[in-house]
Design an enzyme around this catalytic site. Structure first.
Site, PDB file in Angstrom:
ATOM      1  N   SER A 204       1.903   0.426  -2.528  1.00  0.00           N
ATOM      2  CA  SER A 204       2.776   1.531  -2.917  1.00  0.00           C
ATOM      3  C   SER A 204       2.753   2.603  -1.843  1.00  0.00           C
ATOM      4  O   SER A 204       1.713   2.852  -1.216  1.00  0.00           O
ATOM      5  CB  SER A 204       2.314   2.135  -4.243  1.00  0.00           C
ATOM      6  OG  SER A 204       3.003   3.349  -4.515  1.00  0.00           O
TER       7      SER A 204
ATOM      8  N   TYR B 148      -3.465   5.731  -9.707  1.00  0.00           N
ATOM      9  CA  TYR B 148      -2.565   4.711  -9.160  1.00  0.00           C
ATOM     10  C   TYR B 148      -2.702   4.641  -7.638  1.00  0.00           C
ATOM     11  O   TYR B 148      -2.810   3.550  -7.065  1.00  0.00           O
ATOM     12  CB  TYR B 148      -1.137   5.035  -9.555  1.00  0.00           C
ATOM     13  CG  TYR B 148      -0.127   3.994  -9.140  1.00  0.00           C
ATOM     14  CD1 TYR B 148      -0.103   2.744  -9.746  1.00  0.00           C
ATOM     15  CD2 TYR B 148       0.804   4.258  -8.146  1.00  0.00           C
ATOM     16  CE1 TYR B 148       0.820   1.778  -9.370  1.00  0.00           C
ATOM     17  CE2 TYR B 148       1.731   3.301  -7.757  1.00  0.00           C
ATOM     18  CZ  TYR B 148       1.737   2.061  -8.371  1.00  0.00           C
ATOM     19  OH  TYR B 148       2.642   1.108  -7.993  1.00  0.00           O
TER      20      TYR B 148
END
Length: 256
Positions: free
Chosen positions: A151, A165
């Site tokens: 990501s 995350y």
């Protein structure tokens, strides 16, 4: 859902190859499964709860003349991770490409994240790719590929609430580099693809936060799942033979 465009010239550069795509029932994972299949690979894809969506991906691949198989597997469950790799090999007789795509995200203030949140995210986003790579490495031969989906938030956390995350996705960078070094002598590559804001049902381009996310990219726009799939397909094919230990951003300039 629309199948991804085949490689240049309409050829099938992955013909004879077998790929396992975790979390392949929707979004980026489904686009990757469709693209690898369009390029000629037989594709096994895992899903946690969306059986109907996974079967739709399989039907689309088979309808285009390809081979596919959907297997239920919660990436937070170690036994399910191991079983999905073994099942793909049993089903298709070999394994050439592993795409670690399955992931979960829990966003919120750092102080409010629970131990359960932390364990769930790290089990799925970090432990599962590690275990899948271990299992796959027993079957991969020269030319094998391990591709993980990270990501842009691992490189740039542009707004609060993404600590857990981002931490989980940053771990994939270290895993990828180590796999590249350890498996390189066997002719196996390992790479990381880091998407930015991508238009999916989980993060739609017309969602409430979409203008903010798009505005944080250099291009000022969301990407498509097919954009990520195209990069994965390149790494999986002959064009990726001399790329390993790399992190390739498909983020419209989010991280710059």
């Amino acid at each position: 859902m629309t199948a991804a465009v085949r490689g240049e010239g309409g050829d099938r550069p992955l013909a004879g190859k077998v790929a396992l795509v975790t979390g392949g029932s929707r979004g980026i994972g489904a686009a990757i499964a469709l693209r690898l299949a369009a390029d000629g690979a037989a594709v096994a894809l895992t899903y946690r709860s969306r059986a109907e969506a996974a079967e739709q991906v399989v039907k689309e691949i088979e309808g285009a003349g390809g081979s596919a198989w959907a297997v239920p597997a919660d990436s937070g469950d170690a036994e399910a991770v191991w079983s999905s790799v073994a099942g793909a090999v049993d089903r298709f007789g070999r394994l050439d490409i592993l795409v670690n795509n399955a992931g979960v995200g829990v966003l919120g203030p750092f102080e409010q994240l629970s131990l359960e949140d932390i364990d769930r995210v790290l089990r799925t986003n970090v432990r599962a790719p590690f275990l899948a790579a271990q299992a796959a490495a027993a079957h991969l031969t020269e030319g094998g590929r391990i591709i993980s989906i990270g990501s842009c938030m691992a490189e740039r956390v542009a707004f609060p609430g993404g600590s857990l995350y981002a931490t989980s996705k940053a771990a994939l960078s270290g895993l990828t580099r180590t796999l590249a070094r350890e498996l390189g002598p066997r002719g196996i590559t390992a790479n990381l693809v880091t998407p930015g804001p991508i238009d999916t049902d989980m993060n739609p381009a017309d969602g409430e936060s979409a203008p903010l996310q798009a505005g944080l990219t250099a291009l000022g726009a969301y990407g498509r799942a097919a954009d990520v799939a195209a990069t994965v397909a390149h790494l999986a094919g002959e064009g990726g033979r001399y790329i390993t230990g790399a992190s390739l951003a498909v983020d419209g300039g989010f991280a710059i």
